[in-house]
Design an enzyme around this catalytic site. Structure first.
Site, short mmCIF file in Angstrom:
data_model
loop_
_atom_site.label_atom_id
_atom_site.label_comp_id
_atom_site.label_asym_id
_atom_site.label_seq_id
_atom_site.Cartn_x
_atom_site.Cartn_y
_atom_site.Cartn_z
N ASP A 83 0.83 -1.21 0.00
CA ASP A 83 0.00 0.00 0.00
C ASP A 83 0.87 1.26 0.00
O ASP A 83 1.56 1.53 0.98
CB ASP A 83 -0.90 -0.02 1.25
CG ASP A 83 -2.04 0.97 1.12
OD1 ASP A 83 -1.99 1.84 0.24
OD2 ASP A 83 -2.98 0.85 1.92
N ASP A 84 0.85 1.98 -1.09
CA ASP A 84 1.59 3.25 -1.21
C ASP A 84 3.11 3.05 -1.25
O ASP A 84 3.87 3.88 -0.74
CB ASP A 84 1.28 4.23 -0.06
CG ASP A 84 -0.18 4.65 -0.01
OD1 ASP A 84 -0.97 4.18 -0.85
OD2 ASP A 84 -0.54 5.45 0.87
N CYS A 126 -6.18 4.17 -3.07
CA CYS A 126 -6.44 2.77 -2.69
C CYS A 126 -7.68 2.10 -3.29
O CYS A 126 -7.56 1.09 -3.98
CB CYS A 126 -6.57 2.68 -1.18
SG CYS A 126 -5.05 3.07 -0.32
N ARG A 131 -7.82 -1.04 -6.03
CA ARG A 131 -8.17 -2.41 -5.61
C ARG A 131 -9.37 -2.96 -6.38
O ARG A 131 -9.42 -4.14 -6.74
CB ARG A 131 -8.47 -2.42 -4.10
CG ARG A 131 -7.20 -2.35 -3.30
CD ARG A 131 -7.33 -1.55 -2.02
NE ARG A 131 -6.02 -1.01 -1.68
CZ ARG A 131 -5.13 -1.65 -0.93
NH1 ARG A 131 -5.43 -2.81 -0.39
NH2 ARG A 131 -3.94 -1.14 -0.70
N LYS A 168 -5.58 -5.73 3.80
CA LYS A 168 -6.48 -4.56 3.70
C LYS A 168 -7.37 -4.70 2.47
O LYS A 168 -6.87 -4.78 1.35
CB LYS A 168 -5.63 -3.31 3.62
CG LYS A 168 -6.39 -2.07 3.17
CD LYS A 168 -5.51 -0.85 3.21
CE LYS A 168 -6.02 0.20 2.25
NZ LYS A 168 -5.25 1.44 2.30
N HIS A 185 -10.67 -2.74 1.53
CA HIS A 185 -10.94 -1.36 1.11
C HIS A 185 -11.74 -1.18 -0.18
O HIS A 185 -11.51 -0.23 -0.94
CB HIS A 185 -9.62 -0.55 1.02
CG HIS A 185 -9.85 0.91 1.31
ND1 HIS A 185 -8.86 1.85 1.33
CD2 HIS A 185 -11.02 1.58 1.57
CE1 HIS A 185 -9.37 3.03 1.59
NE2 HIS A 185 -10.69 2.89 1.75
N SER A 224 -8.29 1.66 5.11
CA SER A 224 -6.96 2.15 5.45
C SER A 224 -6.75 2.24 6.97
O SER A 224 -7.69 2.49 7.73
CB SER A 224 -6.72 3.53 4.84
OG SER A 224 -6.67 3.40 3.44
N HIS A 278 1.34 2.13 4.14
CA HIS A 278 0.40 3.26 4.30
C HIS A 278 0.60 3.84 5.70
O HIS A 278 0.88 3.10 6.64
CB HIS A 278 -1.02 2.72 4.14
CG HIS A 278 -2.08 3.77 3.99
ND1 HIS A 278 -2.53 4.52 5.05
CD2 HIS A 278 -2.79 4.19 2.91
CE1 HIS A 278 -3.46 5.36 4.62
NE2 HIS A 278 -3.64 5.18 3.32
N ASP A 285 -0.25 -0.76 -4.71
CA ASP A 285 -1.57 -0.28 -5.17
C ASP A 285 -1.51 1.10 -5.81
O ASP A 285 -2.40 1.49 -6.56
CB ASP A 285 -2.60 -0.30 -4.04
CG ASP A 285 -2.37 0.78 -2.99
OD1 ASP A 285 -1.20 1.20 -2.80
OD2 ASP A 285 -3.35 1.20 -2.35
N ASN A 286 -0.47 1.88 -5.47
CA ASN A 286 -0.30 3.22 -6.06
C ASN A 286 1.05 3.77 -5.59
O ASN A 286 1.74 3.15 -4.78
CB ASN A 286 -1.45 4.17 -5.70
CG ASN A 286 -1.76 4.24 -4.22
OD1 ASN A 286 -2.77 3.71 -3.77
ND2 ASN A 286 -0.89 4.87 -3.44
N LYS A 310 1.45 9.71 -5.02
CA LYS A 310 0.07 9.29 -4.82
C LYS A 310 -0.85 10.48 -5.07
O LYS A 310 -0.46 11.61 -4.80
CB LYS A 310 -0.04 8.80 -3.38
CG LYS A 310 -1.42 8.42 -2.92
CD LYS A 310 -1.39 7.89 -1.49
CE LYS A 310 -2.81 7.50 -1.09
NZ LYS A 310 -2.89 6.84 0.20
MG MG Z 1 -2.66 2.99 -1.46
#
Ligand code: MG
Length: 456
Positions: free
Chosen positions: A31-32, A71, A75, A124, A126, A149, A233, A285-286, A306
């Site tokens: 995540d991130d 996010c 996803r 996660k 989301h 998150s 994250h 994810d990003n 992001k």
């Molecule tokens: Mg993310």
């Protein structure tokens, strides 16, 4: 003699069975995590020996894109193989929202259930935290993790398990009646909250234990493990073994713990002779969150972070591994994306893609397996920000339009300018107009065929 013949027949059947067994799939989704934040992607300070080994034994993708720079849409796209606006998840979902990924959408897990795969989501989610939208309603046999998150709150209406582990002085009454606090999130098993507030320091460790247990329990049947990590994250947490150890601060600690986690998963695969039967995909994810003082991740040498459709927000590190099937130590710079995983996994498992709906992703097995001369199946790839189609990549060209009424137009040659620093829109008016026209036409078609989000 009869016994001998029986042995041969049983033997032949088991040979046929082992050949016909479809492969396992593991998707590890951080995540991130920034494009640079792995040893093998150039991080100067974060140590990732297990991921570096995964790349040395597998294939790196260097033009691999998430479907969004935040996010939830990212996803939704990974799960459905569609651009996020097509499935009406254009932005981040919060605990106050009562929508989610429509259960009528067909997820990777839904597809694999038609071939009797064991399916687990650990991490996660989301894309909707109400029971109707959780993994167990979207093709997964089981779910363990946080529903959104880790900087969010609890939904006071969440279903609490009878034996819930209440921490930090919380009571059932306080959960139901107090104003929810930021950064205190629920840990869930299936549809119930089993711990509140979730102890985030041990989350990566516990996800890993759950993942290894799932592999052990399902080693004799095909399985799909979706492991979307909560980290890196913010707020950032690592367990005792990793806290304060990285040269890149708390952010680096979390990545180094995820690296350990990947090592444990690969160990479990090798121990059970599954590394030749399993496609492992590792990506983010990003892009990274821009934090003060450089405390966030890095997308170096890419521009942006992001929340943006510059490369830094959308191009993510990606490694794929499948012993004996993917050329070791190789890399691929063709355009590929998370939306391609669903069609690729469908192809590899022998599941037919649904024919009653559009799927935007393509089967990229020729790219993954290193087939000579294989090219990206994306003539043009689109980058949405919310509901607006902001950028597109066509070959080496990247177009970005922004501002009110999209009056600012940028065009970059990524082959010579990966950092998107030299705007060539004016010098290439015809190409600029061509890409804009393709974007407008795609966007119009997509919005005419948009499918609804899930509602309560
Ligand atoms: Mg993310």
């Amino acid at each position: 003699m009869l016994r001998y013949l029986c042995c041969i027949i049983i033997g032949l059947c088991s040979v046929k069975k082992s050949f016909s067994k479809p492969p396992n799939f593991i998707v590890i989704f951080t995540d991130d995590q920034g494009f640079e934040d792995l040893g093998c992607f150039g991080s100067p300070k974060i140590k990732t020996p297990h991921l570096d080994q995964l790349a040395a034994d597998g294939r790196k993708f260097t033009s691999f894109y998430s479907a969004n720079s935040v996010c939830s849409p990212s996803r939704a796209s990974l799960m459905t193989g569609c651009y996020p606006v097509r499935v009406s998840i254009p932005g981040v979902l919060f605990p106050r929202h009562d929508i989610g990924l429509n259960p009528d959408e067909i997820t990777i897990a839904d597809l694999l259930k038609t071939k009797s795969y064991a399916t687990a989501c650990i991490g996660k989610w989301h894309i909707g935290h109400k029971p109707k939208f959780l993994p167990t309603s979207q093709g997964f046999d089981s779910y363990y993790g946080i529903p959104y998150s880790n900087d969010m709150t609890i939904d006071p209406e969440a279903k609490l398990a009878e034996n819930i582990n209440l921490r930090e002085g919380f009571t059932l009454d306080r959960i139901r009646n107090e104003k929810p606090k930021k950064n205190l999130v629920p840990l869930m098993r299936n549809e119930e909250v089993i711990e509140y507030p979730c102890d985030q320091t041990t989350l990566t460790k516990r996800y890993t234990e759950e993942a290894v247990k799932f592999i052990e329990e399902n080693k004799k049947r095909p399985f799909f493990l979706y492991l979307p990590h909560t980290m890196p994250h913010i707020p950032l947490f690592a367990s005792e073994n990793f806290k304060g150890k990285s040269k890149r601060g708390p952010y680096g600690d979390t990545i180094e713990e995820i690296d350990w986690s990947v090592g444990e998963i690969m160990k479990a695969l090798r121990k059970n002779n599954l590394d030749e039967k399993t496609l492992v995909v590792y990506t983010s994810d990003n892009g990274p969150w821009k934090l003060k003082g450089g405390r966030g991740g890095s997308a170096n040498p890419l521009r942006g972070y992001k929340f943006q459709t510059y490369e830094g927000g959308m191009r993510v590190p990606c490694i794929m591994h499948w012993k004996g099937k993917i050329p070791p130590g190789s890399s691929c710079d063709e355009i590929a994306a998370t939306i391609d995983l669903l069609p690729t996994i469908a192809g590899l498992s022998g599941v037919k893609l649904p024919n009653d709906r559009t799927i935007d992703g393509k089967n990229i097995w020729p790219l993954i397996s290193g087939k000579e001369g294989a090219k990206t199946p994306h003539e043009i790839y689109f980058f949405y920000k919310g509901n607006s189609l902001e950028s597109a990549r066509q070959g080496k060209w990247k177009l970005r339009r922004s501002g009110k009424k999209s009056q600012s137009i940028e065009l970059y040659d990524l082959a010579s300018d990966i950092s998107e620093s030299n705007n060539l829109a004016q010098e290439n008016e015809a190409l600029t107009n061509e890409i804009i026209q393709k974007m407008n036409s795609f966007d119009e078609k997509l919005k005419n065929a948009q499918r609804p989000a899930g509602k309560l």
